[in-house]
Design an enzyme around this catalytic site. Structure first.
Site, short mmCIF file in Angstrom:
data_model
loop_
_atom_site.label_atom_id
_atom_site.label_comp_id
_atom_site.label_asym_id
_atom_site.label_seq_id
_atom_site.Cartn_x
_atom_site.Cartn_y
_atom_site.Cartn_z
N HIS A 49 20.12 16.14 -30.05
CA HIS A 49 20.81 15.81 -28.89
C HIS A 49 21.26 14.46 -28.91
O HIS A 49 22.53 14.20 -28.39
CB HIS A 49 19.95 16.26 -27.94
N GLU A 52 24.31 14.05 -31.04
CA GLU A 52 25.46 14.51 -30.30
C GLU A 52 26.12 13.57 -29.31
O GLU A 52 27.50 13.31 -29.42
CB GLU A 52 24.94 15.75 -29.59
N HIS A 53 25.35 12.84 -28.79
CA HIS A 53 25.69 11.90 -27.62
C HIS A 53 26.66 10.75 -28.48
O HIS A 53 27.51 10.21 -27.96
CB HIS A 53 24.61 11.43 -26.71
N GLU A 130 19.38 12.16 -18.04
CA GLU A 130 19.56 13.61 -18.22
C GLU A 130 18.12 14.17 -18.25
O GLU A 130 17.87 15.11 -17.39
CB GLU A 130 20.24 13.97 -19.35
#
Length: 392
Positions: A49, A52-53, A130
């Site tokens: 993840h 991806e960022h 998040e």
């Protein structure tokens, strides 16, 4: 006019799906990387993840202010990404005139990320924010709680979102793992690119060759097979008249995802004669939802959620659900298959360029239930009907 589809493989191993859909006003591209959070090192929760960022923070060729995110926004389009358990998806939609520029930026950011430490520290704070929001979200925590019912040996029961503590940016070993994950999976043989738009297949093919051929060449890396999903039968739970039925299936054949979509279509059908109509008629339930929480390598975790009426007995509702599944398995579904094919055709006709591209890259193009999926449906229904007697 129906769309036409072409499949090709570039010299770097990248599989490409081209869709010419003359009714579209916009164009879209989607890339599926066959690797996700369960493929990352277990010692660094959230690494996939986090990567991806990082990819959206710009490259040497296209810095942040001219990267994919801001480019697409300037042209009034849509752009996003999603990291799942065994896949990561990147996708955007823009007017036709901006499509080539968007595709160049997408391919460049996937192939040439900048692993600057200061960028990573700032983005880790975003990931942590998040995480905080996720930990306070009732719906997200409800799903995480459901996933705790699967085997603790299966990665689905673990934490994979990432936070400030699981992403030690200053660690050399972490940096090696992060860049190694990118090199292993972000290359041609591990990715699928789909393009959809009103252009001809020839135009789309030329665009794919010109823009995507520069991505790294590699070999397919087999994703590790997961352990068994459940150590024992999963029992339903009832809370505030919400009945959650989890069912784990193993060793399912190809076509499973299409079979699940087909089953969901009829299980949640609100018309007379369906399960929900029967439950409402008997004053047992208000609504029913059905979805796969996980699907990979012949495994699936299926979730049926029912909102029961105050006086409803959950055991009776579960019996009716099992009876419906048994009836559906044994019935002649010829007319339903034809209706499903027509429904899929209508869905394709009204779908956006983005929806078509994403479904193509995920192998979920709109279509009738083919022979393989019909076999998978039968196997799936047999597995679901092996559940224990209803209980709460």
């Amino acid at each position: 006019m129906p769309s036409t589809v072409q499949h090709l493989t570039l010299d770097n191993g990248l599989r490409v799906i081209l869709r010419h859909a003359p009714q579209l006003k916009r164009c879209a591209a989607a890339v599926r990387v066959m690797a996700g959070s369960h493929d990352a090192p277990g010692s660094y929760a959230g690494l996939a993840h986090f990567l991806e960022h990082l990819l959206f923070l710009g490259t040497e060729r296209f810095p942040l202010d001219d990267g994919l995110m801001r480019y697409v926004q300037r042209h009034g389009g849509q752009v996003n990404a999603s990291t799942r358990e065994r896949t990561t998806d990147y996708f955007f939609e823009v007017p036709q005139a901006a499509f080539e520029g968007g595709l160049k930026r997408l391919c460049d950011m996937l192939a040439h990320p900048v692993f600057d430490r200061q960028r990573q520290l700032r983005e880790r704070d975003v990931i942590h924010a998040e995480f905080i929001a996720w930990s306070r979200n009732t719906q997200a925590q409800g799903q995480f709680s459901l996933l705790q019912n699967v085997s603790q040996r299966h990665p689905l029961s673990g934490f994979h979102a990432g936070n400030r503590h699981s992403l030690p940016v200053h660690s050399i070993h972490f940096q090696t793992s992060l860049q190694g994950f990118h090199q292993r999976f972000y290359q041609g043989a591990q990715m699928i690119l789909s393009l959809s738009g009103p252009q001809s297949l020839e135009e789309l093919a030329t665009l794919a060759h010109d823009v995507a051929s520069g991505m790294a060449k590699g070999e397919w890396n087999e994703q590790a097979a997961p352990p068994t999903l459940a150590d024992s039968k999963l029992l339903p739970t009832l809370s505030a008249q919400q009945l959650d039925v989890l069912q784990a299936v193993e060793h399912q054949p190809e076509g499973l995802e299409q079979a699940i979509d087909y089953l969901s279509t009829w299980l949640t059908d609100t018309r007379p004669g369906g399960l929900l109509a029967m439950l409402r008629q008997q004053d047992l339930a208000q609504s029913i939802e059905f979805s796969p929480l996980y699907c990979f390598a012949g495994q699936a975790l299926l979730h049926t959620q029912l909102k029961l009426n105050d006086a409803a007995a959950s055991g009776q509702v579960q019996m009716l659900l099992q009876d419906w599944l048994r009836f559906f398995r044994d019935a002649d579904r010829t007319s339903l298959n034809l209706e499903y094919a027509s429904l899929q055709q209508r869905r394709e006709q009204v779908a956006s360029a983005l929806d078509l591209a994403c479904r193509d890259s995920a192998g979920k193009a709109y279509g009738a239930l083919n022979t393989q999926a019909q076999l998978a449906l039968r196997t799936l229904l047999d597995s679901l009907l092996e559940s224990p007697s209803p209980s709460v």
